[in-house]
Design a protein around this motif. Structure first.
Motif, mmCIF file in Angstrom:
data_model
loop_
_atom_site.group_PDB
_atom_site.id
_atom_site.type_symbol
_atom_site.label_atom_id
_atom_site.label_comp_id
_atom_site.label_asym_id
_atom_site.label_seq_id
_atom_site.Cartn_x
_atom_site.Cartn_y
_atom_site.Cartn_z
ATOM 1 N N GLU B 21 0.850 -1.196 0.000
ATOM 2 C CA GLU B 21 0.000 0.000 0.000
ATOM 3 C C GLU B 21 0.887 1.249 0.000
ATOM 4 N N VAL B 22 0.545 2.172 -0.865
ATOM 5 C CA VAL B 22 1.309 3.430 -0.928
ATOM 6 C C VAL B 22 0.338 4.610 -0.895
ATOM 7 N N GLU B 23 0.895 5.767 -0.636
ATOM 8 C CA GLU B 23 0.092 7.001 -0.595
ATOM 9 C C GLU B 23 -0.446 7.365 -1.977
ATOM 10 N N ALA B 24 -1.665 7.809 -2.033
ATOM 11 C CA ALA B 24 -2.220 8.335 -3.279
ATOM 12 C C ALA B 24 -1.805 9.801 -3.405
ATOM 13 N N PRO B 25 -1.751 10.351 -4.602
ATOM 14 C CA PRO B 25 -1.858 9.660 -5.899
ATOM 15 C C PRO B 25 -0.555 8.959 -6.274
ATOM 16 N N LEU B 26 -0.649 8.073 -7.287
ATOM 17 C CA LEU B 26 0.543 7.349 -7.742
ATOM 18 C C LEU B 26 0.624 7.428 -9.262
ATOM 19 N N ASP B 27 1.722 7.953 -9.768
ATOM 20 C CA ASP B 27 1.906 7.962 -11.221
ATOM 21 C C ASP B 27 3.042 7.006 -11.600
ATOM 22 N N TRP B 28 3.377 6.967 -12.877
ATOM 23 C CA TRP B 28 4.377 6.022 -13.405
ATOM 24 C C TRP B 28 5.729 6.167 -12.709
ATOM 25 N N ALA B 29 6.194 7.396 -12.561
ATOM 26 C CA ALA B 29 7.487 7.641 -11.910
ATOM 27 C C ALA B 29 7.431 7.198 -10.450
ATOM 28 N N GLY B 30 6.306 7.491 -9.821
ATOM 29 C CA GLY B 30 6.134 7.104 -8.423
ATOM 30 C C GLY B 30 6.116 5.587 -8.266
ATOM 31 N N LEU B 31 5.474 4.916 -9.202
ATOM 32 C CA LEU B 31 5.403 3.455 -9.159
ATOM 33 C C LEU B 31 6.802 2.854 -9.277
ATOM 34 N N ASN B 49 2.253 -5.677 -18.430
ATOM 35 C CA ASN B 49 1.143 -4.728 -18.455
ATOM 36 C C ASN B 49 0.809 -4.216 -17.061
ATOM 37 N N ILE B 50 0.088 -3.108 -17.030
ATOM 38 C CA ILE B 50 -0.388 -2.549 -15.764
ATOM 39 C C ILE B 50 -1.889 -2.302 -15.886
ATOM 40 N N ALA B 51 -2.629 -2.709 -14.852
ATOM 41 C CA ALA B 51 -4.051 -2.378 -14.788
ATOM 42 C C ALA B 51 -4.263 -1.433 -13.631
ATOM 43 N N CYS B 52 -5.148 -0.464 -13.839
ATOM 44 C CA CYS B 52 -5.511 0.449 -12.767
ATOM 45 C C CYS B 52 -7.028 0.455 -12.653
ATOM 46 N N ALA B 53 -7.529 0.178 -11.455
ATOM 47 C CA ALA B 53 -8.974 0.152 -11.213
ATOM 48 C C ALA B 53 -9.684 -0.780 -12.197
ATOM 49 N N GLY B 54 -9.070 -1.952 -12.426
ATOM 50 C CA GLY B 54 -9.739 -2.967 -13.245
ATOM 51 C C GLY B 54 -9.626 -2.764 -14.744
ATOM 52 N N ARG B 55 -8.821 -1.823 -15.204
ATOM 53 C CA ARG B 55 -8.646 -1.567 -16.640
ATOM 54 C C ARG B 55 -7.176 -1.660 -16.990
ATOM 55 N N LEU B 63 -0.098 6.201 -16.176
ATOM 56 C CA LEU B 63 -0.726 5.818 -14.896
ATOM 57 C C LEU B 63 -1.016 7.039 -14.018
ATOM 58 N N GLN B 64 -2.250 7.111 -13.523
ATOM 59 C CA GLN B 64 -2.653 8.156 -12.582
ATOM 60 C C GLN B 64 -3.587 7.518 -11.565
ATOM 61 N N ALA B 65 -3.025 6.794 -10.584
ATOM 62 C CA ALA B 65 -3.872 6.104 -9.613
ATOM 63 C C ALA B 65 -4.249 7.052 -8.489
#
Lengths: 164, 80, 164, 80
Positions: B21-31, B49-55, B63-65
């Motif tokens: 678990e990490v702090e929101a928000p999370l982008d590609w660089a953060g990941l 691949n990467i899925a975010c929120a089921g997509r 990525l913008q989680a």
């Protein structure tokens, strides 16, 4: 009739294919493929068990979408896709695809299409247990080549990329 | 809530955990900065691949989680 | 294991495929096609019955030869071919082909190959009973095209011509 | 004994019989002369085969049936 299932327990293919066939009176043919955990008696592969993991938010939905595509593309009367997840022993069924159609070509091609996609374009990860421990399995180059047969663009993956 | 990173298949062994678990928000660089060098190297490969929120993301680097999203790291599959 | 049968009575596909699968421990996959008499419920084809005749001195031998070819060509662990002869009603199985192999491609292709040959290159003649009486069925152009896929020479027939 | 001519599939309806016994020997010309015009016309088509003594002939016109042989007239097949 579309019937797509992810099972965590052992299943008996005949117990699913019989009722599936009965559910489509008037059909011309049913093609079924059952994949099992290879190895054991007479096969010195050294595999003791197999584990299939998946990502639940994607797996069943991608199987449903695959089934929809196959039903439309091959003009099917019905399609049954069953996939195991979890740990399995040698000889246990992993996957079952059964397609009912008026004509044999559609039924056979649909099974071929679904298996190629389940092998290398569905959200499953497989690892094998051997004497030396667990080892992850990647799809073979042959699996990618099989998948590419169905795509004009010859893209390596044919997964639904969602709306993102 | 935060962002939950889920490691699938062989990436699970590499990360040494099922999720993180990490702090929101999370982008590609953060990941990439969060998951460790070995997993980050895998993520840079096209076939991961990467899925975010089921997509599944068409472009991983977009990525913008946000708070509550699940980010799944999906290595090459092997079903059937 | 090669198992080729001509049956004059109704058969239950599941009762044959189950034991066939069990007989090949260590297999990777089993592909099965079952063809049934089309028509009836939900299908307004008007077919009341189907009759398959054959020429006994050739039929079973040609099926055995077909099975031998398929086992060799697709590296099968086992092949089961069952064909009905005589009069059948709508919904009854006519033909069953089941192939067991280490890999799915061999099993699926073998079923495809055997069905194409049974359709248009085995010694069976089919006629349908409709309201207006019995009518002989010839293979469709599509069946010949399907068969030709397996032959480099694209010959219309691929029957064993014997030693004559 | 003689030569038995067996009519298969639609040729059976055309001949009006399942089989016919004729004097041995029987060659291609003899066969055509024996089976009636309608069946003879069918036999001339390439897709109609002839078996003699359980063997399909590669060249129908080479038929040489002897005493006790069965000659089967095989129209286009439709199995499965």
């Amino acid at each position: 009739m579309k019937d797509v299932r992810l099972l965590t327990e052992m299943f008996i293919p005949g117990a699913l294919v019989g009722p599936f066939t009965q559910a489509h009176p008037g059909l011309g043919g049913v093609c079924t493929f059952v994949g099992e955990v290879r190895g054991g008696e007479g096969q010195d592969t050294g595999v003791e068990a197999l584990e299939l993991s998946h990502y639940e938010p994607l797996t069943l939905r991608s199987m449903e979408e695959l089934a929809d595509k196959a039903i439309e593309r091959f003009d099917l009367m019905g399609l049954l896709i069953v996939h195991r997840v979890g740990e399995m022993r040698v000889g246990e069924p992993i996957v079952l695809v059964s397609a009912a159609a008026l004509h044999r070509r559609g039924a056979i091609d649909a099974v071929d299409f679904c298996m190629d996609h389940l092998k290398s374009a569905a959200w499953f990860w497989k690892r094998e247990k051997r004497e030396e421990g667990w080892r992850w399995i990647e799809p073979h180059a042959g699996d990618y080549a099989d998948l590419a047969r169905w795509s004009k663009k010859n893209r390596q993956f044919d997964l639904d990329q969602g709306s993102s | 809530m935060a962002v939950k990173i889920v490691f699938l298949g062989p990436l699970r062994d590499m990360a040494g955990a099922e999720s993180q678990e990490v702090e929101a928000p999370l982008d590609w660089a953060g990941l990439l900065a969060t998951v460790g060098d070995e997993v980050a190297a895998q993520l840079s490969e096209e076939r991961v691949n990467i899925a975010c929120a089921g997509r599944v993301l068409a472009d991983k680097s977009a990525l913008q989680a946000k708070d509550g999203d699940e980010v799944a790291l999906l290595p090459p599959v092997s079903g059937g």
